[in-house]
Design a protein around this motif. Structure first.
Motif, PDB file in Angstrom:
ATOM      1  N   ASP A  41      64.998  19.631 -28.736  1.00 30.15           N
ATOM      2  CA  ASP A  41      64.139  20.759 -28.357  1.00 30.15           C
ATOM      3  C   ASP A  41      62.801  20.199 -27.891  1.00 30.15           C
ATOM      4  OD1 ASP A  41      66.132  22.526 -29.191  1.00 30.15           O
ATOM      5  OD2 ASP A  41      65.330  22.609 -31.236  1.00 30.15           O
ATOM      6  N   ARG A  42      62.641  20.036 -26.582  1.00 33.52           N
ATOM      7  CA  ARG A  42      61.486  19.308 -26.077  1.00 33.52           C
ATOM      8  C   ARG A  42      61.114  19.793 -24.688  1.00 33.52           C
ATOM      9  NH1 ARG A  42      66.139  16.894 -24.787  1.00 33.52           N
ATOM     10  NH2 ARG A  42      66.276  15.574 -22.917  1.00 33.52           N
ATOM     11  N   VAL A  43      59.885  19.469 -24.291  1.00 31.88           N
ATOM     12  CA  VAL A  43      59.412  19.754 -22.936  1.00 31.88           C
ATOM     13  C   VAL A  43      58.807  18.484 -22.369  1.00 31.88           C
ATOM     14  CG1 VAL A  43      57.797  21.086 -21.527  1.00 31.88           C
ATOM     15  CG2 VAL A  43      58.980  22.185 -23.446  1.00 31.88           C
ATOM     16  N   GLU A  44      59.371  18.027 -21.257  1.00 32.48           N
ATOM     17  CA  GLU A  44      58.837  16.856 -20.561  1.00 32.48           C
ATOM     18  C   GLU A  44      57.743  17.286 -19.592  1.00 32.48           C
ATOM     19  OE1 GLU A  44      63.081  14.380 -20.482  1.00 32.48           O
ATOM     20  OE2 GLU A  44      62.076  14.901 -18.596  1.00 32.48           O
ATOM     21  N   VAL A  45      56.845  16.344 -19.297  1.00 34.21           N
ATOM     22  CA  VAL A  45      55.749  16.596 -18.351  1.00 34.21           C
ATOM     23  C   VAL A  45      55.845  15.585 -17.219  1.00 34.21           C
ATOM     24  CG1 VAL A  45      53.262  16.849 -18.071  1.00 34.21           C
ATOM     25  CG2 VAL A  45      54.308  17.333 -20.296  1.00 34.21           C
ATOM     26  N   ASP A  60      69.911  27.498 -22.235  1.00 35.59           N
ATOM     27  CA  ASP A  60      69.094  27.509 -21.017  1.00 35.59           C
ATOM     28  C   ASP A  60      67.837  28.358 -21.206  1.00 35.59           C
ATOM     29  OD1 ASP A  60      70.776  25.866 -19.620  1.00 35.59           O
ATOM     30  OD2 ASP A  60      71.789  27.450 -18.510  1.00 35.59           O
ATOM     31  N   ILE A  61      68.015  29.539 -21.765  1.00 37.31           N
ATOM     32  CA  ILE A  61      66.878  30.446 -21.961  1.00 37.31           C
ATOM     33  C   ILE A  61      65.852  29.832 -22.911  1.00 37.31           C
ATOM     34  CG2 ILE A  61      66.197  32.650 -22.977  1.00 37.31           C
ATOM     35  CD1 ILE A  61      68.881  33.775 -21.914  1.00 37.31           C
ATOM     36  N   LEU A  62      66.322  29.255 -24.024  1.00 40.30           N
ATOM     37  CA  LEU A  62      65.400  28.645 -24.996  1.00 40.30           C
ATOM     38  C   LEU A  62      64.635  27.483 -24.377  1.00 40.30           C
ATOM     39  CD1 LEU A  62      67.561  28.695 -28.253  1.00 40.30           C
ATOM     40  CD2 LEU A  62      65.507  30.030 -27.781  1.00 40.30           C
ATOM     41  N   TYR A  76      66.789  23.113 -18.559  1.00 37.29           N
ATOM     42  CA  TYR A  76      68.155  22.613 -18.392  1.00 37.29           C
ATOM     43  C   TYR A  76      68.975  22.694 -19.668  1.00 37.29           C
ATOM     44  CZ  TYR A  76      66.255  20.885 -14.022  1.00 37.29           C
ATOM     45  OH  TYR A  76      65.649  20.798 -12.788  1.00 37.29           O
ATOM     46  N   GLY A  77      68.578  23.565 -20.578  1.00 38.85           N
ATOM     47  CA  GLY A  77      69.383  23.787 -21.769  1.00 38.85           C
ATOM     48  C   GLY A  77      69.700  22.501 -22.502  1.00 38.85           C
ATOM     49  N   SER A  78      70.977  22.335 -22.841  1.00 34.99           N
ATOM     50  CA  SER A  78      71.416  21.151 -23.592  1.00 34.99           C
ATOM     51  C   SER A  78      72.111  20.137 -22.684  1.00 34.99           C
ATOM     52  CB  SER A  78      72.362  21.575 -24.718  1.00 34.99           C
ATOM     53  OG  SER A  78      73.467  22.313 -24.200  1.00 34.99           O
ATOM     54  N   ASN A  79      71.740  20.138 -21.399  1.00 34.47           N
ATOM     55  CA  ASN A  79      72.374  19.225 -20.438  1.00 34.47           C
ATOM     56  C   ASN A  79      72.069  17.762 -20.721  1.00 34.47           C
ATOM     57  OD1 ASN A  79      74.026  20.553 -18.513  1.00 34.47           O
ATOM     58  ND2 ASN A  79      72.203  21.545 -17.677  1.00 34.47           N
ATOM     59  N   VAL A  80      70.878  17.478 -21.272  1.00 35.48           N
ATOM     60  CA  VAL A  80      70.470  16.085 -21.480  1.00 35.48           C
ATOM     61  C   VAL A  80      70.021  15.926 -22.930  1.00 35.48           C
ATOM     62  CG1 VAL A  80      69.014  14.185 -20.685  1.00 35.48           C
ATOM     63  CG2 VAL A  80      69.695  15.984 -19.078  1.00 35.48           C
ATOM     64  N   LEU A  81      70.947  15.594 -23.789  1.00 36.93           N
ATOM     65  CA  LEU A  81      70.631  15.397 -25.205  1.00 36.93           C
ATOM     66  C   LEU A  81      70.115  13.981 -25.434  1.00 36.93           C
ATOM     67  CD1 LEU A  81      73.738  17.086 -26.901  1.00 36.93           C
ATOM     68  CD2 LEU A  81      71.481  18.085 -26.504  1.00 36.93           C
ATOM     69  N   LEU A 116      56.681  21.152 -15.693  1.00 40.39           N
ATOM     70  CA  LEU A 116      57.162  21.178 -17.066  1.00 40.39           C
ATOM     71  C   LEU A 116      58.672  21.407 -17.062  1.00 40.39           C
ATOM     72  CD1 LEU A 116      54.335  23.434 -18.529  1.00 40.39           C
ATOM     73  CD2 LEU A 116      54.504  20.941 -18.686  1.00 40.39           C
ATOM     74  N   VAL A 117      59.391  20.566 -17.805  1.00 38.30           N
ATOM     75  CA  VAL A 117      60.849  20.631 -17.822  1.00 38.30           C
ATOM     76  C   VAL A 117      61.309  20.762 -19.263  1.00 38.30           C
ATOM     77  CG1 VAL A 117      62.990  19.540 -17.083  1.00 38.30           C
ATOM     78  CG2 VAL A 117      60.870  19.120 -15.801  1.00 38.30           C
ATOM     79  N   GLY A 118      61.955  21.887 -19.573  1.00 43.59           N
ATOM     80  CA  GLY A 118      62.383  22.152 -20.941  1.00 43.59           C
ATOM     81  C   GLY A 118      63.835  21.803 -21.196  1.00 43.59           C
ATOM     82  N   PHE A 119      64.108  21.411 -22.456  1.00 39.37           N
ATOM     83  CA  PHE A 119      65.464  21.116 -22.900  1.00 39.37           C
ATOM     84  C   PHE A 119      65.678  21.742 -24.273  1.00 39.37           C
ATOM     85  CE2 PHE A 119      64.294  17.738 -20.007  1.00 39.37           C
ATOM     86  CZ  PHE A 119      65.403  17.616 -19.187  1.00 39.37           C
ATOM     87  N   SER A 120      66.924  21.892 -24.640  1.00 38.52           N
ATOM     88  CA  SER A 120      67.261  22.519 -25.909  1.00 38.52           C
ATOM     89  C   SER A 120      68.388  21.759 -26.585  1.00 38.52           C
ATOM     90  CB  SER A 120      67.700  23.974 -25.679  1.00 38.52           C
ATOM     91  OG  SER A 120      68.182  24.563 -26.867  1.00 38.52           O
ATOM     92  N   ASP A 121      68.466  21.907 -27.895  1.00 37.74           N
ATOM     93  CA  ASP A 121      69.648  21.447 -28.611  1.00 37.74           C
ATOM     94  C   ASP A 121      70.800  22.392 -28.254  1.00 37.74           C
ATOM     95  OD1 ASP A 121      70.931  19.692 -30.402  1.00 37.74           O
ATOM     96  OD2 ASP A 121      70.829  21.203 -31.979  1.00 37.74           O
ATOM     97  N   THR A 122      72.013  22.015 -28.600  1.00 35.76           N
ATOM     98  CA  THR A 122      73.157  22.886 -28.322  1.00 35.76           C
ATOM     99  C   THR A 122      73.039  24.185 -29.103  1.00 35.76           C
ATOM    100  OG1 THR A 122      74.394  21.744 -30.054  1.00 35.76           O
ATOM    101  CG2 THR A 122      74.725  20.983 -27.806  1.00 35.76           C
TER     102      THR A 122
END
Length: 468
Positions: free
Chosen positions: A439-443, A394-396, A421-426, A380-386
Motif C-alpha cells: 500500500d504505497r504511493v510513488e513520486v 485499483d480504487i484503493l 495500478y492496484g495490486s499489479n506491482v507487489l 503520483l502513482v498509487g499501488f495496493s495490496d491484493t
C-alpha cells in the motif's frame, strides 16, 4: 524517577524559557552546564549515527572542543563540548532498542533510539507519558536496509526470504542446498535486546520459524559483520551501515523481484528487509533541547549525516530507474521521468498518511520549491495490496494517491492527475507480515514536455477527484 539533581535543575530552567530554538542560533539557556540529555537504545543508531548527530548539533549551537569519549562500558559514550566556558554532555547508551523504552519508563533516558517501531506493550507501559505513536512522540529519522551478509568469496548472490528463514532456523544446514559449495553453514545473529534482531524476527521468521540454538549472538552490528566477513561458511544479518567488507545478498519475497539493499530500493522501502529507524520522545515530558536535537536529525543537515554514516537519508533525491515491471504506461515513466527516493505509506488499515509520510510531505514541498516548481511536473502513482477484487485494489490505489495529492496541494504543490495500478506491482508477499509495504504511493518528476501517459486498454485510469 531517577534524575540527577543537576539535570532536574536544568530542566526547571528550560521549562520557564521559550521552547523554540533555531538551528542558526548560537544559543543555549543561560547557565546550561553538565548533562543535557541521555539517548538510550538501539546499537544500530547509537554506534555511529547518534554520536555524529550529537557532535554536529553541539557544533551548530556554538559549542567548542566537541569530542566523543567512550566510557569503560562497551557501547556507551559521552559527546562533550564547551558552551561559553561551561562543559556540556550528551550521554549515549547503545544496548538495544528495548533498553531505550525501559530508559524512558524509569527516567534514565530522554530519547529512546529504536530500529523497530514501538511495541503495543511498550505503548501501554508508557501511557502516562502521552501517546507514544503520536506525530510529536514518534520520529522516523532514517531508513536502513537489513542486509543478509556472507563472506565475499561465497558464490551465492540472492536468496528468497523463506530460504533465509530456513537457513537461520537450522532447516537448511549446508551451502550446497542453496547453490553454494559443499560446506556447513555457520550462523551469526544479533542478541535478544537488539532492534535489528526484532526486525529480522518479524520480517523473516514471521512467527513460523525460530532461531537455531547454534547461532552465535552479538550485541554489535560491526563485530558480527567482521566475523561473517572472515568466515567462508558464515551468514549473518546487520544494519546497512555495517555491511563493511562482507557481501550483501539480493533478497526477494514470494516471487517478487530480488533486490539488493541499494539506495533507491531501501529509501522507498521496496527492498523486502528495509526498515525505519526511530527516535522516541514522550509528549508529556518535553525538554526543548531534546526537541531541537530531534528537529536537527530531521533536517537536511541531519539527513546528510545519515547518508555519510552509511544509512539512507530521507532527503528527496531524483533517481533514474532503468527497468520497471508492470503495465506499459507505468514502464513508460522510465523514458522521461525520474523517481524520487520517497514512497508514501499509510497507517495500518487506514488511508491516513503515517508519521513518516507527514514529514515527507514537508520534505517534498521544500525540494520542489527549491528547484524551480514552474518547471517540475509531479506524477503520483498509487499501488495496493491484493483485495477481494481487482477493481477494489485499483480504487484503493488511486484513493491513496489522491490523499497524497491533496496534502501536497495544501502545501502549494500542484501535481498531475493521479494514476493507480492496484495490486499489479507487489513488492512484498501479500500474505506475509510485510504486506502493508504494497500500500504505497510513488513520486515521479519530469519537466514540462510530457503531458500525459498512454492509457491502458484505451481507457484513462486517471482519477480526478474534485478537479484537484
Amino acid at each position: 524517577m531517577k534524575k540527577s539533581v543537576l539535570l532536574f535543575a536544568a530542566l526547571c530552567v528550560w521549562t520557564l524559557m521559550p521552547r523554540h530554538f533555531s538551528h542558526a542560533d548560537n544559543y543555549f539557556p543561560t547557565g546550561t552546564e553538565g548533562l543535557l540529555f541521555t539517548v538510550q537504545g538501539s546499537n544500530t543508531i547509537g554506534a555511529h549515527l547518534a554520536p555524529a548527530w550529537a557532535h554536529a548539533w553541539l557544533q551548530q549551537k556554538g559549542a567548542t572542543n566537541v569530542m566523543t569519549q567512550p566510557t569503560s562500558v562497551q557501547n556507551e559514550m559521552f559527546v562533550t563540548g564547551n558552551i561559553q566556558g561551561k562543559n556540556v554532555t550528551i550521554a549515549i547508551h547503545a544496548h538495544g532498542s528495548s533498553t531505550g523504552f525501559i530508559g524512558l519508563l524509569n527516567g534514565s533516558a530522554d530519547i529512546a533510539m529504536a530500529s523497530r517501531s514501538i511495541k503495543e506493550k511498550e505503548v501501554i507501559a508508557l501511557k502516562d507519558y502521552g501517546d507514544m505513536r503520536s506525530f510529536s512522540a514518534e520520529n522516523i529519522v532514517a531508513i536502513d536496509g537489513l542486509a543478509v551478509i556472507v563472506n565475499p568469496t561465497n558464490p551465492v548472490d540472492q536468496l528468497p526470504v523463506e530460504t533465509v528463514a530456513q537457513i537461520f532456523s537450522g532447516e537448511i544446514k549446508n551451502w550446497r542446498e542453496v547453490g553454494g559449495p559443499d560446506r556447513a553453514i555457520r550462523l551469526y545473529a544479533r542478541d535478544e535486546q537488539s532492534g535489528t534482531w526484532d526486525t529480522f524476527k518479524n520480517l523473516v521468521f514471521s512467527k513460523r520459524y525460530s532461531l537455531s540454538a547454534n547461532a552465535k549472538r552479538f550485541e554489535s552490528n560491526d563485530m558480527l559483520s567482521k566475523n561473517v566477513a572472515n568466515d567462508p561458511s558464515g551468514i549473518g544479518f546487520v544494519g546497512l551501515a555495517s555491511v563493511n567488507t562482507a557481501k550483501a545478498l539480493a533478497i526477494n519475497d514470494n516471487n517478487t523481484r530480488a533486490l539488493k539493499p541499494d539506495v533507491i530500493y531501501v529509501a522507498t522501502e521496496d527492498y523486502p528487509l528495509s526498515r525505519r529507524l526511530y527516535l522516541y520522545s514522550p509528549e508529556q515530558i518535553k525538554n526543548p533541547l531534546v526537541d531541537d536535537f530531534i528537529a536537527f536529525a530531521h533536517s537536511r543537515s541531519g539527513q546528510e549525516i545519515v547518508e555519510s554514516i552509511g544509512f539512507v537519508s530521507q532527503n528527496p533525491t531524483p533517481l533514474k530507474v532503468e527497468k520497471l515491471n508492470g503495465p506499459d504506461e507505468y514502464r513508460q515513466l522510465t523514458q522521461y521521468a525520474e523517481r524520487l527516493s520517497i514512497n508514501f505509506r499509510f497507517k495500518e488499515n487506514d488511508a491516513a498518511l503515517d508519521n513518516k509520510a507527514r514529514q515527507d510531505i514537508t520534505r517534498i514541498t521544500q525540494y520542489i520549491k527549491n528547484n524551480d516548481p514552474s518547471n517540475i511536473k509531479v506524477q503520483l502513482v498509487g499501488f495496493s495490496d491484493t483485495e477481494n477484487t481487482n477493481s477494489r485494489a485499483d480504487i484503493l490505489s488511486r484513493l491513496r494517491a489522491s490523499a497524497v495529492k491533496i496534502a501536497l496541494f495544501r502545501n502549494g504543490i500542484a501535481s498531475e492527475p493521479v494514476l493507480g495500478y492496484g495490486s499489479n506491482v507487489l513488492v512484498a508477499n501479500s500474505r506475509g507480515s510485510s504486506r502493508d509495504k504494497n500500500d504505497r504511493v510513488e513520486v515521479w518528476i519530469f519537466d514540462n514536455k510530457p503531458t500525459s501517459l498512454t492509457p491502458r486498454t484505451g481507457q484513462n485510469l486517471v482519477v480526478n477527484i474534485g478537479n484537484l
